[in-house]
Structures are given as structure tokens and as C-alpha cells.
Design an enzyme around this catalytic site. Structure first.
Site, PDB file in Angstrom:
ATOM      1  N   HIS A 296       0.843  -1.186   0.000  1.00 54.17           N
ATOM      2  CA  HIS A 296       0.000   0.000   0.000  1.00 54.17           C
ATOM      3  C   HIS A 296       0.881   1.240   0.000  1.00 54.17           C
ATOM      4  O   HIS A 296       1.479   1.573   1.022  1.00 54.17           O
ATOM      5  CB  HIS A 296      -0.890   0.027   1.238  1.00 54.17           C
ATOM      6  N   TYR A 469       3.932  -0.208   4.992  1.00 53.27           N
ATOM      7  CA  TYR A 469       4.437  -1.392   5.712  1.00 53.27           C
ATOM      8  C   TYR A 469       3.607  -2.643   5.472  1.00 53.27           C
ATOM      9  O   TYR A 469       3.478  -3.491   6.359  1.00 53.27           O
ATOM     10  CB  TYR A 469       4.524  -1.107   7.221  1.00 53.27           C
ATOM     11  N   HIS A 470       3.079  -2.807   4.248  1.00 54.33           N
ATOM     12  CA  HIS A 470       2.213  -3.946   3.961  1.00 54.33           C
ATOM     13  C   HIS A 470       2.688  -4.756   2.755  1.00 54.33           C
ATOM     14  O   HIS A 470       1.884  -5.080   1.867  1.00 54.33           O
ATOM     15  CB  HIS A 470       0.771  -3.470   3.739  1.00 54.33           C
ATOM     16  N   PRO A 471       3.969  -5.138   2.680  1.00 53.77           N
ATOM     17  CA  PRO A 471       4.410  -5.962   1.546  1.00 53.77           C
ATOM     18  C   PRO A 471       3.779  -7.351   1.609  1.00 53.77           C
ATOM     19  O   PRO A 471       3.574  -7.913   2.683  1.00 53.77           O
ATOM     20  CB  PRO A 471       5.925  -6.031   1.727  1.00 53.77           C
TER      21      PRO A 471
END
Length: 546
Positions: A296, A469-471
Site C-alpha cells: 500500500h 508497511y504492507h508488503p
């Protein structure tokens, strides 16, 4: 090299690994080894919710990754923190508890042929996993291990944010994980009794006294041991010694969307041409490993506040002491907040079938001066693009497991993504310019009131976009040529190997990833142990179709 045997070896004690370790070791006849490259979560600041910014960049607790040059972001390198500590990123994140929209999971089922992953089948695991202070109902659980609490910090800015959502026509929800997954709302946090409730606290600590579970910290996985067509174990390094562990049943990778594909590729499982280019002999040509990288992208707006209602006062030394003492003595006060206690799921245009943008709202402004954070009398709003069409990849730089991989997110690679973030900035500005903010709103600090045209806003976005921080999605589920695991998370083409973490998502979900990752791990544990899945549950939802 000393070798020991276990039934299951789990690589990574993060959000997924902690859930797996608990559930698999609940059978006393099963021997489980849990390997974690980082330390135990003993740093006090991990457990103080407001202490998140004191730990999330700590190199002792964080892999501190950085992307390669991002072409559409003015060739900037984007800081990409990932937890390197027991609890993984759930020990260093901002604790927002969001599941994603029900239609995300239904799309997994319909578009990727993953019939087992519709929302009806995921909902009972979400409910079983949480202890929500909202109480049990059709959407929420109250008896699970993960403490989940609604934001309670009182602020005129939070009040204005909620009223402005109605005034702007963006809507309001009492629970974005409940009946109405759209609008602005007070958010939930993974918090219990004033403390962070990480995956380690919720799931792992209750299991550590079991004799059949061994946690090894400071244990860096070097490669998967493969014999013939089967994963037989893990070679790892601890205190300078190279060790090996044999898995009688399965090796399970739970290192996350970066570390799991890296370990697979170092072990010879991945795109064959790429492996050869870095000097690795392919054991299994699996072209999807490390591909399909998603995240994101987010931009941050900040606006000066004309009234002294922000929480910038907490940075003053004497207040810091008072706040710290209040937390230590009573687990109360502002130290129990994760700051981002309000937010929203909204639509940037009329063409999207459900919310494609997310807000995180904080009653304070901030800036970075080196490693220090300075607080300001302002308020801040993150704008996330939830379903980007850009796709990235993770490449190896060498065959050395201690070398960080090359991260190519390719943020804003498509016109679709650039347009949606411009729409997001305009939507957030519209919210902030509602009458509810009239007595509080000062000048816009960033991007600034002079950024008015689409070109101006896009120029700001290129210079300001960061990761939220959403890999995920680098070992995605599916049955096509680019899929890495099947619907039960078994790696295609090799026996005895599963991947259980955010990397298996076929597509990023429309919210934060920590709660879905724990749900995936709970379901995976039942797959692994051969237990029947929990009975699907159907709940009513308020959907507005365009």
C-alpha cells in the site's frame, strides 16, 4: 554439523510463525522447532503502545530494508522496516487491527480459483482469534487470544474527523470490521490492558512452557535442506555455529513477504534464470517466487491546528516522565494509545465497487530531524491506495543469505495508481475542509495550499510516497504458472514445504495486513494437522454498489 530432528520446523517467529507454533505444539506428540533471526521481545518500549516510534527503526529489532531506486518516485530509495524480533512486525507496528473488506477474500475465491478462501470461510477464524472489547456478535469474537480494543483517546480532532466524514458524504461506520466496512471510524488496535498485544504475547508466550516446542532466537536460516524432491530440514546459523535441523513432517516458511522468497531462492527454488545469474544452481524452476510484490503506497498530509488540542505536549521532558510513570504504575494514560486511533475506508471515485482508499488519522503533526521525531501543534492524515495495479519483485543480490535482497516495488508504475492517489489527496482535503474542522484548521503544512492542480499534487506524491508497511503476495496462492503455493499453502513441485505468511496472498487486501496474516496462519495450522476447517459463517454486511 550437529543435526536434531523435529516434526515441524517453522522459520520466522512473526505474526504467522507465533500462531503456528502455538497451534502445532498443542498436540503433545508433535515436536516443533521455531527459528527466529532476531532477539526475544524484551525491550520495554515494544510493549508500550506509544513507544512504537522508539523501536520500529531499531536495528536490533528491524531488518531495516530499503528499496532500490523507485523510478516513479524520483528514483528515491524507500525505507522498508520489517520486524526482526520475536513477534516480527507485530512487535514494532502501529497496532491497527483491520481485516480488509469481505469482497477482498471473495475475489481471491472467484478470480484466483481459491474456493477455500471466501470471506465466509475466513470469518470464523477472525472471530476465534480475537478478544474484542466490543463483545461477541455476528462479526466479532470475544474469547480468542489476541487482545483487540477500540480507540478511547479523547480528542476534539477525532470528534471533528468523524463529523467531517458525514459532512463530506464519505460516511461513518461504528466498526469497519463489522456490519459497515466503509466510512470513517474509530479504529481498533492490537492492545490489551494498556499494552501492545503482539502475536508473540497473544500466541507464543502461552505455549513456550510446552516441552515439545523449542524457540531458538538469533537463529538465521541459511538454506532449506532438500533431498530429491523433498524439503528435509533447515540449515541455520546461531552464535557463529552452523547447525542443521531435520523435519520429519514439514518445513514451514513464515519469514514474511521478503524473507520467505529470499530463503527459497537461496535454496534453489525460484526463477531459474535469475538463480543462475547470481550463481545458484536451480533445484526447482518456480518462476513466481519473489514476483507479484505488492504494497500500500501512502502519502501523509499535515495541517496546522489553531487550537491547543493536539498531543504535541507529550514530547516535553517533564510530561514524558509523567506519562511513563502513569503507564508503569497503572497501564493508563496517553502511553496506552497507538496515536492512529481514527481512520476510514473510502472511495476515491464512483467506478470502484468498494473502498479503494484508507485513512489513518492522528491528533498531532510531526517531522523527522535525523533519528528524532519532533511533534507539532497540527494533525496528520495518511492516505493509502488499497488496491494498486503496480507489481514489483524481489531479487537476490548474491547467494549469501546475509546479503539483503533487492526490493523493487515499482510504486506508481501505472497511470491507474497515480490517478487514484491524486484522488485520495483531493478526498482527504475535502474531508479536512468541512465545517467540523473550521475552528481547528490552520494552514496546510504538506503538500501546502499552493498545490492545487493535478500536476502539482502528483509532483508532491512522487516526492512524498512511502510504504505503509504492507508488503505481500511474493509466494502467492493459485494453480497457474506464476503461483507458488496451492490453496493449502503447499509449495508447488516439492514435498514437505509450505509457506505461511503474507507472501501467500494472491492480491493485497484493502486494509492493514497483520490481522489477515494471523487468520491465514490459524487456517494453515488446521490444514497441516489434518483438522477440519471451522464451519463457514455468513454475516450481513452493508454494501453500497455504484
Amino acid at each position: 554439523m550437529r543435526t536434531e530432528s523435529y516434526d515441524y520446523i517453522i522459520c520466522g517467529a512473526g505474526s504467522a510463525g507465533c500462531v503456528l507454533a502455538n497451534k502445532l505444539s498443542s498436540d503433545p506428540d508433535v515436536r516443533v522447532l521455531l527459528l527466529e533471526a532476531g532477539p526475544m521481545d524484551r525491550n520495554l518500549m515494544i510493549h508500550i503502545p506509544a513507544g512504537v516510534y522508539a523501536v520500529y527503526t531499531d536495528p536490533k529489532l528491524n531488518w531495516n530494508y530499503e528499496t532500490e531506486n523507485e523510478p516513479e518516485l524520483n528514483d528515491r530509495n524507500i525505507f522498508t522496516p520489517r520486524g526482526k524480533v520475536v513477534g516480527g512486525s507485530s512487535s514494532i507496528n502501529s497496532m491497527v487491527y483491520m481485516r480488509g473488506h469481505p469482497r477482498d477474500y471473495d475475489r481471491w475465491a472467484s478470480e484466483f480459483g481459491l474456493d477455500k478462501w471466501s470471506y465466509e470461510q475466513c470469518l470464523p477464524y477472525f472471530k476465534a482469534g480475537e478478544a474484542s472489547d466490543r463483545g461477541a456478535d455476528d462479526w466479532r469474537g470475544a474469547d480468542g487470544p489476541l487482545g483487540v480494543t477500540k480507540g478511547t483517546l479523547q480528542s476534539a480532532l477525532f470528534d471533528a474527523f468523524l463529523v467531517a466524514g458525514d459532512q463530506a458524504g464519505q460516511g461513518r461506520s461504528e466498526d469497519l470490521n463489522g456490519y459497515k466496512p466503509e466510512g470513517v471510524a474509530r479504529l481498533d488496535a492490537t492492545r490489551k490492558n494498556g499494552r501492545r498485544c503482539s502475536a508473540a504475547v497473544a500466541h507464543l508466550r502461552p505455549a513456550l512452557s510446552r516441552k515439545n516446542l523449542l524457540l531458538q532466537t538469533g537463529a538465521m536460516a541459511r538454506r532449506i535442506l532438500i533431498e530429491g524432491n523433498r524439503a528435509e530440514g533447515i540449515e541455520y546459523q546461531r552464535h557463529g555455529e552452523i547447525l542443521a535441523a531435520r523435519a520429519e513432517r514439514e518445513v514451514i516458511l513464515s519469514g514474511g513477504a521478503i524473507n520467505s522468497p529470499q530463503l527459497m531462492m537461496i535454496s534453489g527454488i525460484g526463477p531459474a534464470d535469475h538463480l543462475r545469474n547470481v550463481g545458484i544452481t536451480p533445484r526447482l524452476d518456480l518462476p513466481g517466487v519473489g514476483r507479484n510484490l505488492q504494497d500500500h503506497p501512502t502519502v501523509l498530509l499535515q495541517v496546522a491546528c489553531t487550537q491547543p488540542v493536539t498531543i504535541d505536549w507529550v514530547a516535553k521532558p517533564h510530561y514524558k516522565l509523567m506519562v511513563g510513570a502513569q503507564w508503569l504504575l497503572a497501564r493508563k494514560g496517553i502511553a496506552t494509545t497507538n496515536i492512529w486511533e481514527a481512520g476510514g475506508l473510502v472511495r476515491g471515485n464512483r467506478d470502484v465497487p468498494y473502498p479503494n482508499l484508507q485513512y489513518h488519522f492522528a491528533p498531532v503533526g510531526f517531522s523527522y530531524e535525523g533519528d528524532d521525531i519532533r511533534l507539532h501543534q497540527a494533525f496528520a492524515i495518511h492516505i493509502d491506495q488499497l488496491r494498486p495495479t503496480s507489481r514489483g519483485r524481489i531479487d537476490l543480490k548474491s547467494a549469501n543469505p546475509f546479503d539483503k535482497p533487492a526490493l523493487h516495488f515499482n510504486y506508481l508504475q501505472t497511470e491507474h495508481d497515480r490517478r487514484e492517489l491524486v484522488e485520495g489527496v483531493r478526498l482527504a482535503r475535502d474531508l479536512i475542509r468541512q465545517p467540523a474542522f473550521d475552528s481547528l484548521r490552520g494552514a496546510e503544512i504538506r503538500p501546502g495550499d499552493d498545490a492545487t492542480s493535478d500536476d502539482d499534487i502528483l509532483a508532491f506524491i512522487r516526492n512524498a510516497t512511502e510504504t505503509d508497511y504492507h508488503p505481500c503476495a511474493t509466494c502467492r496462492m493459485g494453480m497457474d504458472d506464476m503461483a507458488v503455493v496451492d490453496a493449502e499453502l503447499r509449495v508447488h513441485g516439492i514435498e514437505g514445504l509450505r509457506v505461511v505468511d503474507a507472501s501467500v496472498m494472491p492480491q493485497v487486501i484493502s486494509a492493514n495486513l497483520n490481522a489477515p496474516t494471523q487468520m491465514i496462519a490459524a487456517r494453515a495450522a488446521d490444514f497441516i494437522l489434518g483438522k477440519p476447517q471451522l464451519e463457514p459463517q455468513k454475516a450481513r454486511f452493508h454494501f453500497t454498489d455504484n
